[in-house]
Write a protein that holds these residues in place. Structure first.
Motif, PDB file in Angstrom:
ATOM      1  N   PRO A 145       0.805  -1.232   0.000  1.00 14.81           N
ATOM      2  CA  PRO A 145       0.000   0.000   0.000  1.00 14.81           C
ATOM      3  C   PRO A 145       0.832   1.273   0.000  1.00 14.81           C
ATOM      4  N   SER A 146       2.054   1.243   0.537  1.00  8.82           N
ATOM      5  CA  SER A 146       2.888   2.444   0.554  1.00  8.82           C
ATOM      6  C   SER A 146       3.613   2.668  -0.772  1.00  8.82           C
ATOM      7  N   TYR A 147       3.369   1.781  -1.751  1.00  9.44           N
ATOM      8  CA  TYR A 147       3.967   1.932  -3.076  1.00  9.44           C
ATOM      9  C   TYR A 147       2.926   2.055  -4.186  1.00  9.44           C
ATOM     10  N   GLY A 148       1.733   1.522  -3.974  1.00  5.98           N
ATOM     11  CA  GLY A 148       0.645   1.722  -4.926  1.00  5.98           C
ATOM     12  C   GLY A 148       0.682   0.844  -6.147  1.00  5.98           C
ATOM     13  N   ARG A 149       1.835   0.315  -6.469  1.00  8.73           N
ATOM     14  CA  ARG A 149       2.013  -0.561  -7.623  1.00  8.73           C
ATOM     15  C   ARG A 149       3.334  -1.285  -7.437  1.00  8.73           C
ATOM     16  N   GLY A 150       3.613  -2.220  -8.320  1.00 12.35           N
ATOM     17  CA  GLY A 150       4.909  -2.864  -8.282  1.00 12.35           C
ATOM     18  C   GLY A 150       6.017  -1.864  -8.601  1.00 12.35           C
ATOM     19  N   ILE A 151       7.169  -2.076  -8.021  1.00 14.00           N
ATOM     20  CA  ILE A 151       8.286  -1.159  -8.248  1.00 14.00           C
ATOM     21  C   ILE A 151       8.728  -1.177  -9.706  1.00 14.00           C
ATOM     22  N   GLU A 152       8.703  -2.355 -10.319  1.00 14.91           N
ATOM     23  CA  GLU A 152       9.281  -2.511 -11.655  1.00 14.91           C
ATOM     24  C   GLU A 152       8.248  -2.678 -12.761  1.00 14.91           C
ATOM     25  N   ALA A 153       7.013  -2.937 -12.382  1.00 16.31           N
ATOM     26  CA  ALA A 153       5.951  -3.106 -13.378  1.00 16.31           C
ATOM     27  C   ALA A 153       4.629  -2.709 -12.736  1.00 16.31           C
ATOM     28  N   PRO A 154       3.711  -2.126 -13.504  1.00 16.51           N
ATOM     29  CA  PRO A 154       2.410  -1.776 -12.931  1.00 16.51           C
ATOM     30  C   PRO A 154       1.693  -3.017 -12.423  1.00 16.51           C
ATOM     31  N   GLY A 155       0.847  -2.823 -11.420  1.00 12.95           N
ATOM     32  CA  GLY A 155       0.063  -3.942 -10.910  1.00 12.95           C
ATOM     33  C   GLY A 155       0.780  -4.673  -9.796  1.00 12.95           C
ATOM     34  N   GLY A 156       0.643  -5.995  -9.791  1.00  9.08           N
ATOM     35  CA  GLY A 156       1.122  -6.816  -8.687  1.00  9.08           C
ATOM     36  C   GLY A 156       2.605  -7.103  -8.730  1.00  9.08           C
ATOM     37  N   ARG A 157       3.002  -8.028  -7.858  1.00  7.54           N
ATOM     38  CA  ARG A 157       4.403  -8.404  -7.744  1.00  7.54           C
ATOM     39  C   ARG A 157       4.478  -9.868  -7.351  1.00  7.54           C
ATOM     40  N   TYR A 158       5.587 -10.488  -7.653  1.00  2.70           N
ATOM     41  CA  TYR A 158       5.764 -11.889  -7.289  1.00  2.70           C
ATOM     42  C   TYR A 158       6.016 -12.015  -5.790  1.00  2.70           C
ATOM     43  N   LEU A 159       5.358 -12.997  -5.178  1.00  6.86           N
ATOM     44  CA  LEU A 159       5.590 -13.302  -3.777  1.00  6.86           C
ATOM     45  C   LEU A 159       7.045 -13.722  -3.586  1.00  6.86           C
ATOM     46  N   SER A 160       7.653 -13.293  -2.510  1.00  9.23           N
ATOM     47  CA  SER A 160       9.049 -13.617  -2.256  1.00  9.23           C
ATOM     48  C   SER A 160       9.212 -15.094  -1.894  1.00  9.23           C
ATOM     49  N   LEU A 161      10.457 -15.551  -1.858  1.00  6.18           N
ATOM     50  CA  LEU A 161      10.694 -16.969  -1.624  1.00  6.18           C
ATOM     51  C   LEU A 161      10.207 -17.393  -0.235  1.00  6.18           C
ATOM     52  N   ILE A 162      10.593 -16.625   0.788  1.00  6.92           N
ATOM     53  CA  ILE A 162      10.172 -16.906   2.164  1.00  6.92           C
ATOM     54  C   ILE A 162       9.446 -15.673   2.685  1.00  6.92           C
ATOM     55  N   ASN A 163       8.225 -15.851   3.192  1.00  2.59           N
ATOM     56  CA  ASN A 163       7.347 -14.722   3.501  1.00  2.59           C
ATOM     57  C   ASN A 163       6.739 -14.836   4.883  1.00  2.59           C
ATOM     58  N   GLY A 164       6.317 -13.687   5.405  1.00  4.78           N
ATOM     59  CA  GLY A 164       5.553 -13.653   6.629  1.00  4.78           C
ATOM     60  C   GLY A 164       4.668 -12.425   6.634  1.00  4.78           C
ATOM     61  N   TYR A 165       3.452 -12.546   7.150  1.00  9.89           N
ATOM     62  CA  TYR A 165       2.517 -11.423   7.207  1.00  9.89           C
ATOM     63  C   TYR A 165       1.874 -11.371   8.585  1.00  9.89           C
ATOM     64  N   MET A 166       2.028 -10.252   9.273  1.00 10.61           N
ATOM     65  CA  MET A 166       1.455 -10.027  10.596  1.00 10.61           C
ATOM     66  C   MET A 166       1.865 -11.136  11.563  1.00 10.61           C
ATOM     67  N   LEU A 167       3.155 -11.409  11.580  1.00  6.84           N
ATOM     68  CA  LEU A 167       3.679 -12.457  12.454  1.00  6.84           C
ATOM     69  C   LEU A 167       4.341 -11.844  13.682  1.00  6.84           C
ATOM     70  N   ASN A 168       4.540 -12.688  14.679  1.00  3.40           N
ATOM     71  CA  ASN A 168       5.246 -12.282  15.884  1.00  3.40           C
ATOM     72  C   ASN A 168       6.221 -13.386  16.273  1.00  3.40           C
ATOM     73  N   ASP A 169       7.454 -12.972  16.622  1.00  2.00           N
ATOM     74  CA  ASP A 169       8.463 -13.917  17.101  1.00  2.00           C
ATOM     75  C   ASP A 169       8.832 -14.929  16.004  1.00  2.00           C
ATOM     76  N   VAL A 170       9.573 -14.444  15.021  1.00  4.32           N
ATOM     77  CA  VAL A 170      10.015 -15.279  13.898  1.00  4.32           C
ATOM     78  C   VAL A 170      11.536 -15.248  13.839  1.00  4.32           C
ATOM     79  N   VAL A 171      12.145 -16.425  13.709  1.00  7.86           N
ATOM     80  CA  VAL A 171      13.598 -16.537  13.636  1.00  7.86           C
ATOM     81  C   VAL A 171      13.964 -17.340  12.403  1.00  7.86           C
ATOM     82  N   ILE A 172      14.858 -16.768  11.585  1.00 11.54           N
ATOM     83  CA  ILE A 172      15.428 -17.483  10.434  1.00 11.54           C
ATOM     84  C   ILE A 172      16.922 -17.551  10.694  1.00 11.54           C
ATOM     85  N   THR A 173      17.413 -18.747  10.987  1.00  9.50           N
ATOM     86  CA  THR A 173      18.803 -18.869  11.414  1.00  9.50           C
ATOM     87  C   THR A 173      19.352 -20.231  11.003  1.00  9.50           C
TER      88      THR A 173
END
Length: 459
Positions: free
Chosen positions: A120-148
């Motif tokens: 929402p703070s970008y309004g569109r994809g950085i490199e192309a209008p519209g959406g963007r590809y989901l990243s390889l490893i993702n988290g949304y509204m999480l708490n206490d996450v460790v990648i190690t």
């Protein structure tokens, strides 16, 4: 004289209230207690041969581990092997642990990467209008996450994405290796990251992020690859990392034009220390150019910058709005850098034609001190906006050894500040007396007090 005094008092009060430069996030390292439950990715049918697609295995394992969130959390163990996968999402109270010799490999098939809505703070994809590809490893509204791990590896195999970007054949913006959105208490440590399609680690709208003892690299020819990008996030520590990228090594951001202004979440309280940074076509340490939500209270110290086009850069443009202020960068060693320091108000594009050209960015209260540089071509360039000059740029104890290729030493326009003990001698614009001198002295004094207080409290 009265106006100058009022401005000085206002600035001094702001320094005291906001704790200018007192960003000591790295002094509060999280203690990683062992999770009471642990499973191996092998238990969910994963095959580490580098050929078998393990996306479902990762998804099923994490779905199972959600049930332990209220029981102290759980760990997903990835043993040695080549674990090919598409995108997958993490869950709260989870540790993803990569053993030495474990390599998570991103699939080169774009169909294995879901397309999602723009931020929402970008309004569109950085490199192309519209959406963007989901990243390889993702988290949304999480708490206490460790990648190690024990120096395991996450490899994005970015070459297919780089080719698509260069050939202008992308339908959506490229994915990142790790993206955590609107999450709290995030730790990323003891991992090697290779060949990201775009960003390596992208915490956005996050709080309390600790990134340490990692390595991130992508080839020099990889287009616009960036190592770590704190984006509209606060209380961030980045320490003891080695980063070498095609574009920027570390870039602080906070949204794009009218979308970032409307979202209104700054990047603040950031501490970066003891990192080794290299970039090829961009900057080792960058602020902006997407900074419409603001960037403030940043401390960078004890950093090695080398073999790069630009050492430190502040980027913005008309229509961005926002601010970059209360930033202290000290104890920096540079070698083989074309341009040591740069600040420009003429950098970056716009997401669409809805931006407000009267939304002017502000760059103010920047301290650059205790820096050495060898084989530097240009010491610095500062190019502010006529309608919004860069103000209170404080240079102290800088010593750059320039090479014989230097076309000039410093170049300045629409900037004001103060300097002391700077070699080569800077522009006259950076030797402004009165307010700038007093403001710089005040900010340096407050920074010293904050450091002393932190030392006593940790003793």
């Amino acid at each position: 004289m009265l106006v100058a005094l009022v401005l000085l008092l206002a600035l001094s009060n702001e320094v005291r209230v906001n704790g200018y430069g007192g960003s000591e996030q790295c002094e509060y390292s999280p203690e990683l207690a062992p999770r009471p439950h642990s499973v191996s990715i092998l238990e969910f049918g994963a095959v580490g041969d580098g050929k078998t697609l393990n996306t479902i295995a990762f998804q099923n394992a994490i779905f199972y581990l959600k049930s332990f969130a209220d029981k102290g959390g759980a760990q997903l163990y990835v043993p040695p092997g080549q674990w090919l996968t598409g995108s997958f999402n993490l869950t709260s109270h989870l540790t993803l642990f990569l053993e030495r010799g474990a390599v998570i490999i991103g699939s080169q098939d774009p169909f294995h990467w879901e397309v999602i809505d723009p931020l929402p703070s970008y309004g569109r994809g950085i490199e192309a209008p519209g959406g963007r590809y989901l990243s390889l490893i993702n988290g949304y509204m999480l708490n206490d996450v460790v990648i190690t791990g024990n120096n395991g590896t996450i490899d994005g195999v970015g070459s297919i994405w780089w080719r698509s970007f260069i050939s202008h054949s992308l339908n959506y913006s490229r994915p990142h290796l790790i993206e955590l959105v609107a999450s709290n208490s995030v730790v990323v440590s003891n991992i090697t990251f290779l060949n990201t399609p775009a960003y390596g680690i992208h915490p956005v709208y996050c709080s309390n992020v600790h990134i340490h003892n990692i390595s991130i690299s992508a080839p020099s020819e990889s287009p616009f690859t960036v190592g770590i990008v704190p984006d509209s996030s606060d209380n961030v520590c980045i320490e003891d990392c080695t980063i070498s990228m095609g574009f920027d090594a570390i870039a602080l951001k906070s949204g794009w034009d009218e979308y970032g202004i409307a979202y209104g979440r700054p990047t603040k309280n950031v501490h970066i220390r003891r990192v080794h940074l290299q970039s090829s076509s961009g900057s080792t340490l960058a602020f902006g150019s997407d900074m419409s939500g603001g960037i403030s209270n940043v401390l960078v110290e004890h950093v090695h910058l080398y073999n790069s086009k630009t050492g430190i850069v502040f980027r913005t443009t008309r229509g961005r709005g926002g601010y970059m202020k209360e930033i202290v960068i000290s104890d920096i060693e540079m070698e083989n850098i074309y341009r040591a320091i740069a600040a420009t108000g003429h950098c970056g594009s716009h997401p669409d034609d809805k931006f407000d050209p009267n939304a002017l960015p502000h760059l103010d209260q920047i301290i650059l001190k205790n820096m050495t540089g060898t084989n530097i071509t240009i010491a610095g360039t500062f190019s502010g906006l006529e309608e919004s000059p860069f103000t209170n740029i404080c240079l102290s104890n800088l010593n750059f050894s320039l090479n014989s290729m230097s076309p000039f030493t410093w170049e300045c326009s629409n900037v004001s500040g103060f300097s002391e003990s700077v070699v080569p001698k800077p522009c006259l614009d950076l030797e402004t007396p009165s307010v700038s001198y007093t403001a710089c002295s005040s900010m340096l004094s407050n920074r010293a007090k904050a450091t002393t207080q932190a030392s006593y409290s940790s003793a």
